[in-house]
Design an enzyme around this catalytic site. Structure first.
Site, PDB file in Angstrom:
ATOM      1  CE1 TYR A  27       1.099  -0.305   4.404  1.00 16.96           C
ATOM      2  CE2 TYR A  27       0.114   1.680   4.510  1.00 16.96           C
ATOM      3  CZ  TYR A  27       0.841   0.811   4.951  1.00 16.96           C
ATOM      4  OH  TYR A  27       1.593   1.122   6.251  1.00 16.96           O
ATOM      5  NE  ARG A  52       6.772   4.315   0.413  1.00 15.09           N
ATOM      6  CZ  ARG A  52       6.420   5.024   1.392  1.00 15.09           C
ATOM      7  NH1 ARG A  52       7.597   5.296   2.436  1.00 15.09           N
ATOM      8  NH2 ARG A  52       5.120   5.309   1.410  1.00 15.09           N
ATOM      9  CE  LYS A 101       3.198   2.949   3.193  1.00 17.26           C
ATOM     10  NZ  LYS A 101       3.260   3.031   4.719  1.00 17.26           N
ATOM     11  CD  GLU A 122       9.841   1.650  10.554  1.00 19.26           C
ATOM     12  OE1 GLU A 122       9.498   2.708   9.735  1.00 19.26           O
ATOM     13  OE2 GLU A 122       9.755   0.645   9.941  1.00 19.26           O
ATOM     14  CG  LEU A 159       8.048   2.713   4.954  1.00 21.86           C
ATOM     15  CD1 LEU A 159       7.988   1.235   3.719  1.00 21.86           C
ATOM     16  CD2 LEU A 159       6.993   3.207   4.918  1.00 21.86           C
TER      17      LEU A 159
HETATM   18  N1  PMP Z   1       7.368   3.708   8.928  1.00 23.29           N
HETATM   19  C1  PMP Z   1       6.053   3.193   8.986  1.00 23.29           C
HETATM   20  C2  PMP Z   1       6.085   1.736   9.639  1.00 23.29           C
HETATM   21  C3  PMP Z   1       5.059   3.775   8.247  1.00 23.29           C
HETATM   22  O1  PMP Z   1       3.778   3.083   8.332  1.00 23.29           O
HETATM   23  C4  PMP Z   1       5.104   4.996   7.752  1.00 23.29           C
HETATM   24  C5  PMP Z   1       3.793   5.584   7.198  1.00 23.29           C
HETATM   25  N2  PMP Z   1       3.424   5.082   6.068  1.00 23.29           N
HETATM   26  C6  PMP Z   1       6.435   5.819   7.694  1.00 23.29           C
HETATM   27  C7  PMP Z   1       7.431   4.787   8.260  1.00 23.29           C
HETATM   28  C8  PMP Z   1       6.561   7.010   7.167  1.00 23.29           C
HETATM   29  O2  PMP Z   1       6.502   6.930   5.675  1.00 23.29           O
HETATM   30  P1  PMP Z   1       5.930   8.016   4.925  1.00 23.29           P
HETATM   31  O3  PMP Z   1       6.988   9.298   5.241  1.00 23.29           O
HETATM   32  O4  PMP Z   1       6.163   7.781   3.443  1.00 23.29           O
HETATM   33  O5  PMP Z   1       4.597   8.232   5.189  1.00 23.29           O
END
Ligand code: PMP
Length: 285
Positions: free
Chosen positions: A33, A52, A149, A182, A207
């Site tokens: 996603y 991505r 993701k 994270e 991620l």
């Molecule tokens: N880490 C995780 C586990 C996430 O779910 C997200 C949100 N999608 C992020 C980091 C941040 O990614 P982004 O800046 O692309 O939203």
């Protein structure tokens, strides 16, 4: 307002927006996603989110359901039909519908695509950012590829719930070495006593957030010094500032980690400045 979702080629009213019981996303979490911010009716960083998505799909040996340009059209149309000015658009691609069997279905099985969009409470988020939020820490018990993701988010679901139950807004995953990887839906950052901005390198353990990528540019532009390296919970608690980043929260100051105040217990100047600067560095369609 009636809501509309895109499901496998059709825009459907909310109540009729359903997927098949043998959708592999439903049965195996066999899908990926993306979540893109919508700002003034436009997609933020669409190109990076598409890149991505292509990486996530390739890692799971799934085909792109349609071209990035066509997916962009569907995302924008879903945003338009839901009259979202400021909010998010969610895109999910699963390996499709097939008789339940763990191994991949026959090649040529069409991926299943769902797109939804909704408005976010901007004023509420600004209030939250002005006050700062608390995080709690939980063991990182995810699989070895959080860089993909994937829609398999059970550890993230449990982590976020643990945060809620402790009166916090986010949970930080901590690996076996005691380092923060994270958040359950965000990347993790600190600012050291010496003023260095620190975030974990984007290896396979996290991620690689699009917001994180854009912030690296904002950090360089502000002349801040950056270290991409692991940091421990104790280092974060002793830091001058901490914050998280994600497409829907941009930069959110963290004022408490496991109940311990960070810095002076208020949102710090670096987090505030980066939140302000973010959209000047993002690509808005
Ligand atoms: N880490 C995780 C586990 C996430 O779910 C997200 C949100 N999608 C992020 C980091 C941040 O990614 P982004 O800046 O692309 O939203």
């Amino acid at each position: 307002m009636s809501r509309i979702a895109y499901v496998n080629g059709r825009y459907r009213p909310w109540r009729e927006a359903t997927v098949h019981v043998e959708d592999r996303g439903y049965q195996f979490s066999d899908g990926v996603y993306e979540v893109c911010e919508v700002r003034d009716g436009r997609l933020v960083d669409e190109r990076r989110h598409m890149a991505r998505l292509e990486r996530s799909l390739a890692a799971l040996r799934m085909p792109m359901p349609m071209s990035p340009a066509a997916l962009g059209v569907v995302m924008r149309e879903t945003v338009r039909r839901n009259r979202v000015e400021n909010g998010l658009v969610y895109l999910q691609v699963s390996r499709g519908v097939a008789r339940r069997d763990h191994a991949f279905p026959r090649s040529g099985t069409a991926p299943a695509v769902v797109v939804t969009a909704r408005t976010l409470d901007n004023a509420g988020n600004e209030k939250l950012a002005a006050a700062g939020i608390g995080v709690v820490t939980v063991p990182d018990n995810r699989w070895g590829r959080p860089d993909i993701k994937s829609i398999s988010l059970l550890p993230n679901v449990l982590a976020k719930q643990a945060a809620r139950e402790q009166g916090a807004r986010e949970a930080w995953f901590v690996d076996r070495e005691g380092n923060v990887t994270e958040g359950s839906s965000s990347n993790a950052w600190i600012v050291t006593a010496g003023g260095k901005v620190v975030t974990r390198a984007a290896d396979t353990a996290i991620l690689r957030g699009i917001t994180r990528d854009v912030l690296l540019g904002a950090i360089a532009a502000q002349g801040l010094s950056l270290e991409e390296r692991p940091f421990t919970v104790a280092e974060a608690q002793a830091a001058r500032e901490a914050f998280l980043s994600s497409a829907t929260q941009i930069v959110m100051p963290i004022i408490k980690i496991d109940g311990k105040p960070v810095g002076d217990g208020k949102p710090g100047p670096v987090a505030r400045a980066l939140r302000q600067a973010f959209h000047g560095h993002a690509e808005v369609g």
